[in-house]
Enzyme design. Structure first.
Site, PDB file in Angstrom:
ATOM      1  N   ASP A  21     -89.143 -26.767 -48.074  1.00  0.00           N
ATOM      2  CA  ASP A  21     -88.920 -27.241 -46.712  1.00  0.00           C
ATOM      3  C   ASP A  21     -88.129 -26.218 -45.901  1.00  0.00           C
ATOM      4  O   ASP A  21     -87.286 -25.496 -46.449  1.00  0.00           O
ATOM      5  CB  ASP A  21     -88.141 -28.564 -46.739  1.00  0.00           C
ATOM      6  CG  ASP A  21     -89.003 -29.708 -47.252  1.00  0.00           C
ATOM      7  OD1 ASP A  21     -90.247 -29.574 -47.221  1.00  0.00           O
ATOM      8  OD2 ASP A  21     -88.432 -30.726 -47.679  1.00  0.00           O
ATOM      9  N   ALA A 243     -78.421 -22.661 -47.754  1.00  0.00           N
ATOM     10  CA  ALA A 243     -79.341 -23.012 -48.836  1.00  0.00           C
ATOM     11  C   ALA A 243     -79.456 -24.524 -48.923  1.00  0.00           C
ATOM     12  O   ALA A 243     -78.666 -25.263 -48.337  1.00  0.00           O
ATOM     13  CB  ALA A 243     -78.846 -22.440 -50.155  1.00  0.00           C
ATOM     14  N   LYS A 244     -80.463 -24.945 -49.673  1.00  0.00           N
ATOM     15  CA  LYS A 244     -80.748 -26.381 -49.775  1.00  0.00           C
ATOM     16  C   LYS A 244     -79.548 -27.170 -50.298  1.00  0.00           C
ATOM     17  O   LYS A 244     -79.338 -28.318 -49.948  1.00  0.00           O
ATOM     18  CB  LYS A 244     -81.954 -26.624 -50.681  1.00  0.00           C
ATOM     19  CG  LYS A 244     -83.233 -25.977 -50.192  1.00  0.00           C
ATOM     20  CD  LYS A 244     -83.873 -26.770 -49.046  1.00  0.00           C
ATOM     21  CE  LYS A 244     -84.690 -25.891 -48.124  1.00  0.00           C
ATOM     22  NZ  LYS A 244     -85.736 -25.130 -48.778  1.00  0.00           N
ATOM     23  N   ARG A 245     -78.736 -26.527 -51.145  1.00  0.00           N
ATOM     24  CA  ARG A 245     -77.629 -27.261 -51.761  1.00  0.00           C
ATOM     25  C   ARG A 245     -76.458 -27.461 -50.801  1.00  0.00           C
ATOM     26  O   ARG A 245     -75.458 -28.083 -51.159  1.00  0.00           O
ATOM     27  CB  ARG A 245     -77.140 -26.509 -53.011  1.00  0.00           C
ATOM     28  CG  ARG A 245     -76.608 -25.124 -52.708  1.00  0.00           C
ATOM     29  CD  ARG A 245     -76.123 -24.419 -53.953  1.00  0.00           C
ATOM     30  NE  ARG A 245     -75.804 -23.021 -53.656  1.00  0.00           N
ATOM     31  CZ  ARG A 245     -76.693 -22.040 -53.605  1.00  0.00           C
ATOM     32  NH1 ARG A 245     -77.975 -22.298 -53.848  1.00  0.00           N
ATOM     33  NH2 ARG A 245     -76.328 -20.810 -53.310  1.00  0.00           N
ATOM     34  N   ASP A 246     -76.577 -26.925 -49.580  1.00  0.00           N
ATOM     35  CA  ASP A 246     -75.455 -26.995 -48.642  1.00  0.00           C
ATOM     36  C   ASP A 246     -75.392 -28.326 -47.887  1.00  0.00           C
ATOM     37  O   ASP A 246     -74.722 -28.417 -46.868  1.00  0.00           O
ATOM     38  CB  ASP A 246     -75.517 -25.834 -47.647  1.00  0.00           C
ATOM     39  CG  ASP A 246     -75.192 -24.510 -48.322  1.00  0.00           C
ATOM     40  OD1 ASP A 246     -74.296 -24.502 -49.192  1.00  0.00           O
ATOM     41  OD2 ASP A 246     -75.831 -23.498 -47.999  1.00  0.00           O
TER      42      ASP A 246
END
Ligand SMILES: [Zn+2]
Length: 310
Positions: A21, A243-246
């Site tokens: 995404d 990043a996605k983990r943020d």
């Protein structure tokens, strides 16, 4: 000799890789690319750079997210995977001009052989540039798949960037076709941009260091060098690329929290120093001269909101 195509209907573009995404930083770059193109009367085209890292369904979600925040585009979406013969034609031309050679190095060998301190791009030390016929034949017997590299005759190349001004960067023997036979990104974007009439490239400034080599490659193929604008990234609270983990960093994450696409678009506008409005409403007042080179630090685990509410 020079065969520079005349661009009658120039375009800007956004060219995501369908590896997952889009996050807020990607969406913000897309908004900027759209604003740069539309505010200068250009077409705006979408291209899916899908030569590697394809995640099923990602492209469809990316297109839906871009539309949801108010972006539109002209003509059909182009996929690099549909254009392999075009890249091969460019490779054939460079080969006919004596500008390619086979490289048998593994990634590990390249790292070990690099003597000069190499930058983030990992400059190739030229191990296979001047192999003898015998040496090449021995490699072929080994059966190790060869990549094809550019035989560059420049060490540096200068480009002009809307935000960064004159930028000089290294040119090296960049890979044109990988060992698995897939054309390399640096070649594909150059061929695509020229053939799609793209004369304006707006993208994240993390890609600025690779731009001189792409521009140099364009000149070797007698293709026009686009106008460039490398725009600031969105960074996380630690100053690293988002990043996605943020946290809630995709449009889908935001909608799941109860946010709306309009409000996310408004937050992107205000992050650029504009009133919290849609991309279309930004068009009239958009002026790249006022864009900052500073990244946008996103410290946001909840709803993404405009900095200034109407
Ligand atoms: Zn090599």
């Amino acid at each position: 000799m020079a065969n520079v195509p005349v661009i009658r209907n120039p375009a800007g573009r956004y060219a995501p890789s369908p590896s997952g995404d889009l996050h807020i930083g990607n969406l913000r770059t897309a908004v900027l690319a759209w604003l740069f193109a539309r505010s200068t009367g250009r077409r705006f085209v979408l291209r899916i750079d899908d030569l590697d890292r394809v995640r099923p369904g990602a492209e469809q979600r990316q297109l839906a997210d871009l539309a949801a925040i108010g972006l539109d585009w002209d003509g059909p979406v182009v996929r690099q995977s549909d254009r392999l013969p075009h890249y091969q034609a460019a490779i054939d031309r460079l080969t006919a001009d004596g500008l390619t050679y086979e490289c048998y190095c593994t990634r590990r060998e390249i790292q070990q052989a690099a003597t000069a301190p190499h930058g983030p791009l990992g400059h190739y030390p030229g191990t296979c540039r001047d192999l003898t016929e015998t040496e090449r034949a021995a490699h072929h017997t080994d059966g190790r798949p060869a990549a094809l590299r550019l035989r560059a005759h420049a060490r540096e190349f200068e480009i002009t960037d809307e935000l960064h001004g004159r930028y000089r960067g290294p040119v090296d023997d960049v890979v044109l076709r990988r060992g698995d036979g897939i054309p390399a990104y640096n070649l594909a974007v150059v061929v695509d941009d020229a053939e799609q009439g793209i004369d304006q490239v707006v993208r994240g400034d993390d890609l600025l260091p690779s731009t001189p080599r792409q521009a140099y490659l364009a000149t070797l193929l007698d293709l026009p060098v686009p106008h460039y604008a490398h725009v600031p990234l969105v960074l996380n609270a630690a100053g690293k690329r988002l990043a996605k983990r943020d946290g809630a960093v995709t449009l889908g994450d935001q909608l799941a929290l109860g946010n709306t696409p309009d409000r996310v678009a408004a937050a992107l506008a205000s992050s650029l120093g504009y009133p919290p409005v849609s991309p279309a409403e930004l068009l009239d007042g958009f002026d790249p001269a006022y864009l900052t080179e500073e990244p946008w630090i996103l410290d946001e685990n909840g709803l993404l909101q405009p900095a200034r509410c109407p």
